[in-house]
Scaffold this motif. Structure first.
Motif, PDB file in Angstrom:
ATOM      1  N   LEU A  15      38.298  -8.988   5.059  1.00 14.30           N
ATOM      2  CA  LEU A  15      38.696  -8.814   6.447  1.00 14.30           C
ATOM      3  C   LEU A  15      38.080  -9.915   7.306  1.00 14.30           C
ATOM      4  CD1 LEU A  15      38.258  -4.944   6.756  1.00 14.30           C
ATOM      5  CD2 LEU A  15      40.278  -6.233   6.063  1.00 14.30           C
ATOM      6  N   LYS A  16      38.747 -10.259   8.379  1.00 16.67           N
ATOM      7  CA  LYS A  16      38.269 -11.313   9.266  1.00 16.67           C
ATOM      8  C   LYS A  16      37.219 -10.755  10.220  1.00 16.67           C
ATOM      9  CE  LYS A  16      39.923 -14.935  12.396  1.00 16.67           C
ATOM     10  NZ  LYS A  16      41.118 -15.545  13.025  1.00 16.67           N
ATOM     11  N   ASP A  17      36.057 -11.395  10.238  1.00 17.88           N
ATOM     12  CA  ASP A  17      34.972 -11.123  11.191  1.00 17.88           C
ATOM     13  C   ASP A  17      34.248  -9.806  10.959  1.00 17.88           C
ATOM     14  OD1 ASP A  17      35.552 -13.537  12.462  1.00 17.88           O
ATOM     15  OD2 ASP A  17      36.980 -12.592  13.823  1.00 17.88           O
ATOM     16  N   LEU A  36      36.322  -5.025   2.420  1.00 14.95           N
ATOM     17  CA  LEU A  36      36.548  -3.766   1.707  1.00 14.95           C
ATOM     18  C   LEU A  36      36.616  -4.092   0.221  1.00 14.95           C
ATOM     19  CD1 LEU A  36      39.230  -2.179   4.072  1.00 14.95           C
ATOM     20  CD2 LEU A  36      36.905  -1.320   3.696  1.00 14.95           C
ATOM     21  N   GLU A  37      35.460  -4.406  -0.357  1.00 16.77           N
ATOM     22  CA  GLU A  37      35.427  -4.821  -1.752  1.00 16.77           C
ATOM     23  C   GLU A  37      34.408  -4.054  -2.585  1.00 16.77           C
ATOM     24  OE1 GLU A  37      37.076  -9.220  -2.492  1.00 16.77           O
ATOM     25  OE2 GLU A  37      35.020  -9.187  -1.739  1.00 16.77           O
ATOM     26  N   ILE A  76      42.273  -7.584  10.758  1.00 16.25           N
ATOM     27  CA  ILE A  76      42.988  -8.765  10.264  1.00 16.25           C
ATOM     28  C   ILE A  76      42.587  -9.002   8.819  1.00 16.25           C
ATOM     29  CG2 ILE A  76      43.354 -11.249  10.552  1.00 16.25           C
ATOM     30  CD1 ILE A  76      42.568 -10.881  13.507  1.00 16.25           C
ATOM     31  N   ILE A  77      43.579  -9.127   7.957  1.00 16.65           N
ATOM     32  CA  ILE A  77      43.310  -9.420   6.552  1.00 16.65           C
ATOM     33  C   ILE A  77      43.129 -10.925   6.380  1.00 16.65           C
ATOM     34  CG2 ILE A  77      44.277  -9.411   4.224  1.00 16.65           C
ATOM     35  CD1 ILE A  77      45.416  -6.706   4.747  1.00 16.65           C
ATOM     36  N   ASP A 117      45.494 -16.838   9.351  1.00 19.12           N
ATOM     37  CA  ASP A 117      45.312 -15.417   9.068  1.00 19.12           C
ATOM     38  C   ASP A 117      46.448 -14.938   8.167  1.00 19.12           C
ATOM     39  OD1 ASP A 117      43.045 -15.342  10.695  1.00 19.12           O
ATOM     40  OD2 ASP A 117      44.208 -14.825  12.481  1.00 19.12           O
ATOM     41  N   LYS A 118      46.200 -13.827   7.461  1.00 14.65           N
ATOM     42  CA  LYS A 118      47.185 -13.341   6.513  1.00 14.65           C
ATOM     43  C   LYS A 118      48.017 -12.181   7.059  1.00 14.65           C
ATOM     44  CE  LYS A 118      45.652 -16.459   3.822  1.00 14.65           C
ATOM     45  NZ  LYS A 118      45.082 -16.302   2.488  1.00 14.65           N
ATOM     46  N   ALA A 119      47.374 -11.159   7.616  1.00 12.63           N
ATOM     47  CA  ALA A 119      48.133 -10.007   8.116  1.00 12.63           C
ATOM     48  C   ALA A 119      47.361  -9.329   9.234  1.00 12.63           C
ATOM     49  CB  ALA A 119      48.414  -9.015   6.993  1.00 12.63           C
ATOM     50  N   TYR A 120      48.089  -8.911  10.270  1.00 12.50           N
ATOM     51  CA  TYR A 120      47.527  -8.139  11.378  1.00 12.50           C
ATOM     52  C   TYR A 120      47.998  -6.697  11.217  1.00 12.50           C
ATOM     53  CZ  TYR A 120      46.911 -12.807  13.390  1.00 12.50           C
ATOM     54  OH  TYR A 120      46.563 -14.123  13.595  1.00 12.50           O
ATOM     55  N   LEU A 121      47.048  -5.773  11.077  1.00 12.48           N
ATOM     56  CA  LEU A 121      47.386  -4.388  10.805  1.00 12.48           C
ATOM     57  C   LEU A 121      46.610  -3.443  11.720  1.00 12.48           C
ATOM     58  CD1 LEU A 121      47.299  -4.435   6.881  1.00 12.48           C
ATOM     59  CD2 LEU A 121      49.304  -4.688   8.351  1.00 12.48           C
ATOM     60  N   GLN A 122      47.101  -2.236  11.817  1.00 12.45           N
ATOM     61  CA  GLN A 122      46.410  -1.156  12.509  1.00 12.45           C
ATOM     62  C   GLN A 122      46.524   0.097  11.656  1.00 12.45           C
ATOM     63  OE1 GLN A 122      48.091   0.101  16.269  1.00 12.45           O
ATOM     64  NE2 GLN A 122      46.283   1.287  16.858  1.00 12.45           N
TER      65      GLN A 122
END
Length: 699
Positions: A61-63, A67-68, A142-143, A251-256
């Motif tokens: 995740l960015k910043d 989740l690993e 953000i992924i 960035d790769k993906a913006y999610l909620q």
């Protein structure tokens, strides 16, 4: 004693953190466990053979922390599901959706964040996804990267194309996994836009075959609000790791939350036929969301298209950019424009005469003179025709002949411009009765810096299908991201190109004979392909004696493609006058269905051959297509798919004596015989050849 108790407790904890599930047939086994560092991992076995060795899962995740690692299992659950469903169109009247599901509920100790990993295990493979529940500790995020591993059990034969963010229009390379290297390829391949950033990055779907005869395929399903997954390979280690296509700022993906990733899929079987016959990708997508599907209908069409590729005419009205304007500033005709009222009427007459549903017209609208390569934003308005194309007259004429017109929207990659004009363009289609649109995305994307395979564009392609459904329109996209089963959810997304199609044979080094034997194992797993088969005038020297390009096929292989490459939207791509010279062979294109109630994959080997039989949706006729690579091939197939006790007239379109894709591609013969379900049919395919057969019940 204390040490013994401690050891026993550690073993108990390890057992609690590990879970195993199997396919309904018990042939596929998935084992999930957390590593000593609390990182999710899994293995896959097929009939007790290793398929995927221990591979880890995780999301950067960015910043904020990834989740690993540091997870513990707070719950797990299993269920067996059997959910057959009926597609609007397809290869089968009913699709079986039978699997065993394992859900792992994980919590990261340090952050308190929740992550679910869900496995669905089918008889033909494994699917899993990440699920991000609604939770106080994770809302918008953000992924940065998804680190899903696929550690292979050996150095498999691999069918691969480069990890290009903007194009899938490549010839497949057939090498050992250890030999994957983009830098060794000849990139003089006719692709105008390439975005390749790593010599060991390749695309999914990735088809493989192990030394001991296992067929594997790594792909994804239900890519919605997420970028396309490419694969970073480590050839020496037989390792693959997911790589998500970035946006303009990396960035790769913006999610909620709540949110999910696409399904990551692993097909495995010791029978190649089970891979190409599988509908696992569609099963992993959501059910149809369109209430009224009555307007979604299969189509066969002809069109003003191939004549541009062979140089007979042009898309543009005025020619080159430097010569496009007359003294008064108006467009000055070049005399080579293909989409004229009179020329289109000729295609309409041909379609009506031979029973085709529609006519596609490319180059009908203003803007073609100066857009290519200029990264220009406002190119097309999608409603204004050229002066020599009378929109109303053409559509009135088509209506009088019982023929539907298919709209063409080339966006020039200017997606923002297309979305601004989309409703007006669809309103024009409704006004004139167009049932379907072919969209194109040639060139670099606007918004500038975005890629065809990024989250923004995935959302755009899906949005166009959803918005078209509001207008009761069907969509056939070209140069889009490759489909991942979304046509189950929006079946008006009737077809897509998203691979190297037949057009490349007209003006580049073309598609080798093996190409069409690989596509069903790769691109077509995700949805129907508009490959545009049916080219009868195979050598381009027919149009210009200086040309050496040609379609890498025999004539009867072009017929067989209507069966082997599934699509409910099929084009008879050649020029009307070419078909008029071969009306006996053209009869198969007229007869062949494009929507099916059953399909039987009789023979299959990726890169070598494919034989398929299909039964039409609302009738009793069967059709068979058999194709081969550059090698001639003979086989014998049983006709036990035919209804027992019935006799059929079999019309066989096969390569003629001395036929050869390169030296004698148009040699063919047609023969008729009576067969039953107890009959066997001998197939003799020339180099690069094919056989097409229609079976009609004898009353």
């Amino acid at each position: 004693m204390k040490n013994l108790i401690t050891t026993a407790l550690l073993v108990l904890v390890t057992l609690v953190q590990a879970q195993t599930t199997t396919s309904p047939s018990k042939e596929i086994q998935v084992n999930f466990q957390l590593t000593a560092q609390g990182q999710p991992s899994y293995t896959v076995k097929y009939k007790n053979q290793d398929v995927i060795l221990t591979s880890t899962l995780g999301i950067e995740l960015k910043d904020i922390p990834a989740l690993e690692k540091g997870f513990s299992m707070i719950n797990s659950s299993e269920k067996a599901m059997d959910e057959p469903w009926t597609p609007v169109m397809g290869e089968y009247a009913v699709i079986q959706n039978k699997y065993n599901q394992l859900t792992l509920n994980l919590q990261q100790k340090e952050t308190g964040r929740l992550l679910n990993i869900i496995f669905k295990v089918y008889d033909e493979g494994v699917a899993f996804r990440y699920e991000f529940p609604k939770q106080p500790n994770l809302n918008y995020f953000i992924i940065k990267e998804e680190n899903t591993q696929f550690n292979l059990a050996g150095n498999h034969k691999t069918f691969w194309i480069p990890g290009d963010y903007d194009s899938q229009e490549y010839v497949y390379n057939e090498t050992q996994f250890s030999d994957i290297d983009v830098s060794k390829l000849d990139m003089n391949n006719g692709i105008g836009l390439k975005t390749i950033r790593d010599n060991h990055r390749i695309q999914s779907p990735l088809m493989m075959k192990s030394a001991n005869g296992l067929y594997l395929n790594i792909f994804e399903a239900a890519v919605v609000n997420y970028p396309v997954m490419h694969l970073n390979s480590v050839p020496a280690k037989y390792q693959l790791t997911s790589h998500l296509v970035p946006n303009a700022i990396g960035d790769k993906a913006y999610l909620q939350t709540p949110a999910v990733s696409p399904w990551r899929t692993i097909f495995v079987s010791d029978d190649a036929r089970k891979i190409v016959a599988s509908k696992m990708i569609f099963n992993l997508n959501e059910p149809c969301k369109i209430k009224d599907v009555s307007y979604i209908k299969p189509m066969k069409y002809v069109g003003v298209w191939w004549e541009m590729h062979v140089g007979k005419s042009t898309w543009d009205f005025a020619g080159s950019q430097n010569a496009q304007n007359a003294a008064d500033g108006s467009l000055k005709p070049s005399g080579k424009h293909g989409a004229t009222t009179e020329n289109v009427k000729r295609y309409i007459d041909f379609a009506a005469k031979h029973g085709f549903d529609g006519v596609l017209v490319e180059g009908w609208n203003v803007g073609w003179e100066d857009w290519f390569g200029n990264w220009k934003e406002d190119v097309f308005d999608f409603v204004t025709p050229y002066p020599d194309f009378n929109l109303k007259a053409v559509n009135d004429y088509a209506k009088s002949k019982g023929v539907k017109m298919i709209m063409h929207h080339e966006t020039s990659g200017s997606v923002a411009n297309y979305e601004r004009h989309l409703d007006r363009a669809f309103n024009l289609m409704k006004e004139y009765g167009y049932p379907a649109v072919k969209s194109g995305y040639v060139g670099r994307i606007i918004p500038r810096g975005e890629f065809h395979d990024g989250q923004t564009m995935v959302n755009h392609f899906n949005f166009v299908a959803r918005r078209a459904a509001d207008f009761n329109l069907m969509v056939n996209s070209h140069e889009s991201s490759r489909p991942t089963g979304y046509s189950r959810t929006y079946p008006n997304y009737i077809a897509a190109e998203a691979a190297r199609g037949n057009e490349f044979n007209g003006w580049s080094n073309g598609n080798p004979p093996a190409h069409e034997t690989i596509l069903p194992f790769t691109r077509l797993l995700g949805g129907p392909m508009d490959y545009t088969p049916g080219i009868f005038e195979i050598k381009m020297s027919y149009y210009d004696k200086t040309k050496t390009e040609q379609v890498h096929t025999t004539l009867t292989k072009q017929l067989a493609l209507y069966v082997t490459l599934y699509s409910p939207l099929q084009m008879a791509a050649d020029l009307p006058e070419n078909y008029e010279r071969y009306l006996d062979a053209f009869q198969f294109i007229k007869d062949v269905a494009v929507d099916w109630q059953d399909s039987k994959y009789l023979e299959a080997e990726p890169g070598d051959y494919l034989t398929v039989a299909r039964k039409e949706k609302n009738g009793e006729r069967w059709f068979l297509g058999a194709i081969t690579d550059e090698n001639a091939r003979s086989s014998e197939v049983k006709l036990d798919f035919l209804t027992p006790g019935k006799k059929y007239k079999a019309i066989i379109y096969q390569d003629g004596k001395g036929a050869d894709w390169k030296d004698n591609p148009k040699a063919y013969e047609i023969k008729t015989m009576t067969v039953t379900s107890k009959s066997k049919l001998k197939l003799n395919l020339a180099k690069g050849g094919g056989t097409a057969v229609s079976f009609e019940p004898i009353q």
